[in-house]
Design a protein around this motif. Sequence first.
Motif, PDB file in Angstrom:
ATOM      1  N   TRP A  58      -2.588  -4.021  87.406  1.00 33.49           N
ATOM      2  CA  TRP A  58      -2.362  -2.733  88.035  1.00 33.49           C
ATOM      3  C   TRP A  58      -1.338  -2.803  89.170  1.00 33.49           C
ATOM      4  N   GLU A  59      -1.563  -3.698  90.130  1.00 33.01           N
ATOM      5  CA  GLU A  59      -0.671  -3.779  91.283  1.00 33.01           C
ATOM      6  C   GLU A  59       0.766  -4.084  90.854  1.00 33.01           C
ATOM      7  N   VAL A  62       2.414  -0.932  89.211  1.00 32.45           N
ATOM      8  CA  VAL A  62       2.693   0.073  90.243  1.00 32.45           C
ATOM      9  C   VAL A  62       3.912  -0.356  91.056  1.00 32.45           C
ATOM     10  N   GLU A 110       7.568   1.492  91.263  1.00 30.96           N
ATOM     11  CA  GLU A 110       8.005   1.981  92.577  1.00 30.96           C
ATOM     12  C   GLU A 110       9.334   1.357  92.995  1.00 30.96           C
ATOM     13  N   GLY A 149       6.606   6.615  90.587  1.00 29.57           N
ATOM     14  CA  GLY A 149       5.187   6.279  90.498  1.00 29.57           C
ATOM     15  C   GLY A 149       4.876   5.958  89.050  1.00 29.57           C
ATOM     16  N   ILE A 150       3.911   5.106  88.810  1.00 27.03           N
ATOM     17  CA  ILE A 150       3.600   4.701  87.434  1.00 27.03           C
ATOM     18  C   ILE A 150       3.157   5.887  86.580  1.00 27.03           C
TER      19      ILE A 150
END
Length: 137
Positions: free
Chosen positions: A103-104, A107, A111, A116-117
């Motif tokens: 996830w991180e 994202v 960015e 934004g994802i």
Amino acid sequence: MTLTDDRITAERLEELLGDDSVPLAHRALWLLLWECELKVLDLLSLETGDVDLAGRRVTGVSGRAVPADEGALSGRAVELLAGLIGARATGPLLAVGGRSLGWEEVVRTAEERGHGIHAFRTGGKLQRRADSPAAGE
């Protein structure tokens, strides 16, 4: 905190997909978000066996079947995924160096490109809505 666009245009998507400095797994994720009705976390959980490249669709996610209309893949998506999967028969679909995307990481990578994802999914939904026959009526 970086301000990001809340949706992506088709032109911007093309530009991002053509950027070879971005790992293929991220570009494939962005295209899947654009094309499919699947959420980011569902896509990140996909295994190679969850995709039928010949049938051009995502067949399952997290142990549940995916309806054909939610997981349909374009020829371009199939090409990207085939390149990403290579000779692997098992393992995470969206992986860099054998390690699945997290996830991180997704994202941060989006960015870094100014988005934004979730903008990929939003842009794709808006595009599909605009392209639908009902939109012209």
